[in-house]
Design a protein around this motif. Structure first.
Motif, PDB file in Angstrom:
ATOM      1  N   ASP A  65      -4.369 -10.793 -16.143  1.00  0.00           N
ATOM      2  CA  ASP A  65      -3.751 -11.667 -15.150  1.00  0.00           C
ATOM      3  C   ASP A  65      -2.813 -10.871 -14.251  1.00  0.00           C
ATOM      4  O   ASP A  65      -2.004 -10.071 -14.739  1.00  0.00           O
TER       5      ASP A  65
ATOM      6  N   SER B 184       4.737 -20.367  -9.444  1.00  0.00           N
ATOM      7  CA  SER B 184       3.495 -20.959  -9.950  1.00  0.00           C
ATOM      8  C   SER B 184       2.743 -21.662  -8.837  1.00  0.00           C
ATOM      9  O   SER B 184       3.332 -21.993  -7.810  1.00  0.00           O
TER      10      SER B 184
ATOM     11  N   ARG C 123      -0.187 -11.664 -12.508  1.00  0.00           N
ATOM     12  CA  ARG C 123       1.244 -11.896 -12.731  1.00  0.00           C
ATOM     13  C   ARG C 123       1.730 -11.222 -14.009  1.00  0.00           C
ATOM     14  O   ARG C 123       2.785 -10.599 -14.047  1.00  0.00           O
ATOM     15  N   THR C 124       0.930 -11.301 -15.045  1.00  0.00           N
ATOM     16  CA  THR C 124       1.285 -10.656 -16.307  1.00  0.00           C
ATOM     17  C   THR C 124       1.337  -9.137 -16.153  1.00  0.00           C
ATOM     18  O   THR C 124       2.247  -8.475 -16.655  1.00  0.00           O
TER      19      THR C 124
ATOM     20  N   GLY D 285      -4.083 -15.669  -5.010  1.00  0.00           N
ATOM     21  CA  GLY D 285      -4.848 -16.447  -5.983  1.00  0.00           C
ATOM     22  C   GLY D 285      -6.297 -16.669  -5.614  1.00  0.00           C
ATOM     23  O   GLY D 285      -6.997 -17.449  -6.266  1.00  0.00           O
TER      24      GLY D 285
ATOM     25  N   VAL E  27      -6.071  -5.262 -13.494  1.00  0.00           N
ATOM     26  CA  VAL E  27      -6.296  -6.547 -12.833  1.00  0.00           C
ATOM     27  C   VAL E  27      -7.722  -6.645 -12.300  1.00  0.00           C
ATOM     28  O   VAL E  27      -8.410  -7.665 -12.483  1.00  0.00           O
TER      29      VAL E  27
END
Length: 374
Positions: A338, A374, A340-341, A289, A332
């Motif tokens: 995103d 998350s 994660r997506t 992140g 990405v």
């Protein structure tokens, strides 16, 4: 007296190059120059900064890039391209793919035709879609062009840890009649010594594709590792990444089997196994992140896979090859998707057969096969 055994074709005497130049005094260029000089060859290391060349000659170390590696006396650094290439017999170019043309322009007035040039950098040129050997051939016509590639961390190589790599040049008819006199074999002889073991290949395209794509796949492995996934995930990405290499190599005229060697599977395995690799490290930080601007503590670190995620996927699209992992990394890094997506979508792609002879594609039954924490 017993007659000497005849020399088999696999044991022909080789003729190494005696005077070589390495253009680029970063960690990998310094490591290669160190190998050549330790093997007893006249080796010149070209540095962009005169202050770095002077420091290397005075201290016998490259404090900026390999501070704990003592440099042999036979290695001489210079910031003069004319000096570096004077009476040279072979050249190794070690530069980021984005500055390769600039390097060729600087070398052109000083490099006679016929002198072989081996690339020790990896990638695909953005915009043109050229393999790096094609860039050199475009800018330095009349010089044989090849590459040195494989699973090689610079510091380990320079310290003498057992290391293997591939030296690849296209073979002419004469090279096939006398392979020991080919540029690939002669450069391999120059590099061979201590812990460094080179292998010879005539499949330059296959070797180059492996080196370019592996950096992109390493970013993908880093992203997933940084996001908390474990060895199953990394093994899947490595294995399917090799498949992407094979497809692109074959489409460009290379051989699929080359990708299973040192410059493909070998290099990919190393780069995807350690954050010593800048590609793996970048992906790992992004997976945690961390914003791109804050990666590497905000330092402007060049990461080849970041650049080549664009050029590799553009080239693949041009030749009609599907490379979903590389496309995901590109999405990405450069299209704001995103992380994660993007990876959830990668895992939810249609179910396919692994042997391509079995023509099969099934809609994935679960649109979200896993959840990121998350």
């Amino acid at each position: 007296m017993k007659d000497a055994d005849p020399v088999s074709p696999s044991q022909r005497p080789g003729f190494p190059y005696g005077r070589l130049a390495v253009l680029g005094a970063g960690s990998w260029g310094t490591a290669l120059a160190t190998i050549l000089a330790r093997n007893g060859f006249d080796t010149r290391l070209w540095a962009r900064r005169e202050s770095l060349a002077e420091e290397i000659n005075a201290s016998r170390t490259n404090a900026d890039y390999l501070p704990d590696v003592p440099l042999p006396d036979g290695l001489r650094a210079t910031a003069s391209m004319a000096d570096a290439l004077r009476e040279v017999e072979a050249v190794l170019m070690v530069t980021p793919s984005s500055t390769l043309r600039e390097m060729c322009h600087a070398a052109a007035p000083h490099l006679p035709e016929g002198v072989p040039v081996a690339l020790a950098c990896k990638g695909v040129e953005r915009g043109t879609g050229y393999l790096l050997s094609e860039v050199v051939s475009d800018e330095l016509p009349g010089r044989p062009v090849g590459c040195v590639s494989g699973p090689t961390f610079a510091r380990e190589t320079a310290l003498g840890h057992p290391t293997a790599a591939t030296v690849a040049f296209p073979f002419t008819y004469e090279n096939r009649l006398n392979p020991e006199n080919s540029p690939a074999a002669r450069l391999a002889m120059s590099l061979s010594g201590g812990g460094f073991r080179p292998y010879v290949s005539d499949d330059l395209v296959g070797v180059e594709v492996g080196g370019a794509v592996k950096n992109v796949i390493a970013i993908a492995c880093g992203m997933m590792s940084g996001a908390g996934f474990a060895e199953n995930t990394r093994a899947a990405l490595i294995t399917r990444g090799i498949d992407e290499m094979k497809l692109l190599a074959q489409a460009l005229g290379g051989r699929r089997e080359t990708v299973t060697g040192l410059s493909g599977a070998g290099d990919l395995t190393l780069t995807c196994s350690s954050t010593t690799s800048r590609n793996m490290s970048l992906g790992f930080q992004l997976g945690q992140g961390i914003a791109r601007a804050d990666c590497f503590d905000g330092k402007p670190v060049v990461v080849e896979g970041e650049v080549n995620s664009v050029s590799v996927t553009e080239l693949a699209a041009r030749v009609g090859v599907s490379m979903p992992i590389s496309e995901t990394v590109n999405a990405v890094l450069h299209h704001g998707v995103d992380l994660r997506t993007a990876f959830a979508a990668l895992w939810a792609r249609p179910i396919e057969a692994e042997p391509y002879a079995l023509d099969l594609s099934l809609a994935h039954p679960a649109p979200t096969p896993f959840q990121f924490e998350s």
